[in-house]
Motif scaffolding. Structure first.
Motif, mmCIF file in Angstrom:
data_model
loop_
_atom_site.group_PDB
_atom_site.id
_atom_site.type_symbol
_atom_site.label_atom_id
_atom_site.label_comp_id
_atom_site.label_asym_id
_atom_site.label_seq_id
_atom_site.Cartn_x
_atom_site.Cartn_y
_atom_site.Cartn_z
ATOM 1 N N GLN A 73 -8.498 11.461 -0.870
ATOM 2 C CA GLN A 73 -7.857 12.755 -0.646
ATOM 3 C C GLN A 73 -7.100 13.234 -1.875
ATOM 4 O O GLN A 73 -6.999 14.436 -2.125
ATOM 5 C CB GLN A 73 -6.907 12.659 0.541
ATOM 6 N N ARG A 74 -6.596 12.295 -2.655
ATOM 7 C CA ARG A 74 -5.844 12.640 -3.872
ATOM 8 C C ARG A 74 -6.742 12.759 -5.096
ATOM 9 O O ARG A 74 -6.261 13.011 -6.201
ATOM 10 C CB ARG A 74 -4.773 11.579 -4.128
ATOM 11 N N ASP B 291 -7.939 3.040 5.462
ATOM 12 C CA ASP B 291 -6.954 4.119 5.411
ATOM 13 C C ASP B 291 -6.442 4.332 3.990
ATOM 14 O O ASP B 291 -6.301 5.468 3.530
ATOM 15 C CB ASP B 291 -5.791 3.809 6.353
ATOM 16 N N PHE B 292 -6.187 3.237 3.262
ATOM 17 C CA PHE B 292 -5.676 3.351 1.886
ATOM 18 C C PHE B 292 -6.717 3.976 0.970
ATOM 19 O O PHE B 292 -6.406 4.865 0.169
ATOM 20 C CB PHE B 292 -5.265 1.971 1.372
ATOM 21 N N LEU C 55 0.826 4.067 -3.075
ATOM 22 C CA LEU C 55 0.627 5.512 -2.898
ATOM 23 C C LEU C 55 1.774 6.302 -3.507
ATOM 24 O O LEU C 55 1.560 7.382 -4.087
ATOM 25 C CB LEU C 55 0.490 5.845 -1.410
ATOM 26 N N GLN D 219 -6.881 7.618 1.619
ATOM 27 C CA GLN D 219 -5.754 8.327 1.016
ATOM 28 C C GLN D 219 -5.999 8.574 -0.473
ATOM 29 O O GLN D 219 -5.668 9.647 -1.000
ATOM 30 C CB GLN D 219 -4.466 7.516 1.208
ATOM 31 N N ARG E 271 0.828 -1.208 0.000
ATOM 32 C CA ARG E 271 0.000 0.000 0.000
ATOM 33 C C ARG E 271 0.866 1.263 0.000
ATOM 34 O O ARG E 271 0.532 2.251 -0.665
ATOM 35 C CB ARG E 271 -0.938 -0.014 1.201
ATOM 36 N N ASP E 272 1.982 1.225 0.717
ATOM 37 C CA ASP E 272 2.883 2.379 0.708
ATOM 38 C C ASP E 272 3.480 2.590 -0.683
ATOM 39 O O ASP E 272 3.573 3.728 -1.167
ATOM 40 C CB ASP E 272 4.016 2.170 1.723
ATOM 41 N N ASP F 146 1.214 9.063 -6.448
ATOM 42 C CA ASP F 146 1.689 10.445 -6.375
ATOM 43 C C ASP F 146 2.581 10.805 -7.566
ATOM 44 O O ASP F 146 2.615 11.960 -7.999
ATOM 45 C CB ASP F 146 2.468 10.657 -5.074
#
Length: 348
Positions: free
Chosen positions: A257-258, A250-251, A227, A254, A223-224, A231
């Motif tokens: 939000q983007r 949470d993912f 993201l 995120q 997941r990190d 980005d």
């Protein structure tokens, strides 16, 4: 014996490797300034960077398992000689010389730039959209064994071959062969191995990979990495498909939000509540994304079977990242060479 037929004439005109060479020639021209800075103006002659990269690409595309066998192929295989740029009577380098020069010249910058140019070629051919993408991650087995996974404090636990009953974790143990490797498993009930984590971002139109992220294998690494790829490559309004492993509140938050639309497979096993709402799941685009996202497994399968990532041949995160980018660049080139007749360079 004398031959009046050139090496070029011995390669069939309709051979797929001709289109592959045209693509590689275009990329190497763009990287000419960077490669020139890696070639010393004085001293003994070394392997030209362009030939070194061509030979390394052949090693991946033709599944040559070692530099020794690659040099053997270059010695008698006219197709390999033609692709690298060697005449029929040019001497072939010693395998140790080739390995030394590649370790010195080939790094993450060159591999990432080369991969980025494969994506640029796809964009020039209008083969990549900016709307729909898929992401996934895979574990790559490190060049290190369980026996090398020893306590960080230097405590004596034998030779490392028998660890039954011992508690071992990445917090207390590290590999003496490859300290950057981490003990990880892909899923419940599967064997834990020393590995790295490779994340890939695919555009959904033609299944080309537009981004690669290599990092330590951790519980949240997929997941990190996803993201980080979002980005770097996605714009607001794009869709992102993924499997159930990414169905985490949470993912998904995120992504919102983007401004990214999460088309993630819903994980409702054992009464679990999915982070994807019912309205999104009923959409036609959501269903298409779930179907297309599976194509990303083709890339992972190719680099692990045809390519050189079934077991990593290098150690250290920087070198592993470079080699992973190189393998995925080769995968993109193979796909580009097989997508229609879009690539028609001018005769000059």
């Amino acid at each position: 014996m004398f031959s009046y037929v050139s090496v070029d004439e011995r390669v069939p005109g309709d051979h797929p490797i001709r289109k592959l060479r045209m693509l590689v020639d275009t990329i190497l021209k763009e990287l000419d300034e960077l490669l020139a800075s890696r070639y010393a103006p004085g001293g003994r002659l070394s392997i030209p960077p362009e030939r070194l990269l061509r030979a390394s690409l052949l090693q991946v595309v033709y599944s040559v398992r070692s530099e020794r066998l690659l040099m053997e192929q270059l010695n008698y295989n006219l197709l390999f000689r033609w692709f690298v740029g060697l005449n029929i009577d040019d001497p072939v380098w010693d395998h140790s010389t080739f390995s030394f020069n590649r370790d010195r010249l080939f790094d993450a910058e060159i591999a990432q730039r080369f991969f980025a140019h494969t994506v640029l070629l796809a964009r020039l051919g209008e083969l990549v959209s900016d709307e729909h993408f898929s992401v996934d991650g895979t574990l790559l087995e490190a060049w290190a064994s369980h026996r090398s996974f020893r306590p960080k404090d230097g405590a004596d636990d034998g030779d490392g071959s028998d660890f039954r009953g011992q508690k071992r974790s990445n917090d207390t143990h590290a590999s003496t062969t490859d300290p950057d490797a981490r003990l990880a498993r892909k899923g419940q009930g599967q064997q834990a191995r020393l590995a790295y984590l490779a994340n890939a971002l695919m555009e959904n139109r033609h299944g080309l990979l537009v981004g690669v992220d290599v990092r330590h294998a951790t519980g949240t690494g997929e997941r990190d990495g996803a993201l980080a790829l979002v980005d770097a490559h996605l714009h607001r309004g794009a869709t992102l498909g993924a499997d159930k492993g990414y169905d985490v509140r949470d993912f998904v938050g995120q992504l919102k939000q983007r401004g990214i639309k999460a088309h993630i497979a819903r994980n409702t096993a054992n009464g679990r509540r999915s982070a994807i709402d019912g309205r999104t799941a009923r959409g036609k685009g959501y269903a298409i994304s779930l179907q297309v996202r599976k194509r990303i497994e083709q890339g992972f399968g190719w680099v692990k079977t045809v390519g050189d990532l079934r077991k990593l041949p290098l150690v250290g995160l920087a070198k592993v990242s470079a080699w992973v980018h190189w393998n995925f660049a080769a995968y993109n080139l193979i796909r580009l060479g097989g997508i229609g007749e879009w690539w028609n360079p001018s005769p000059t």
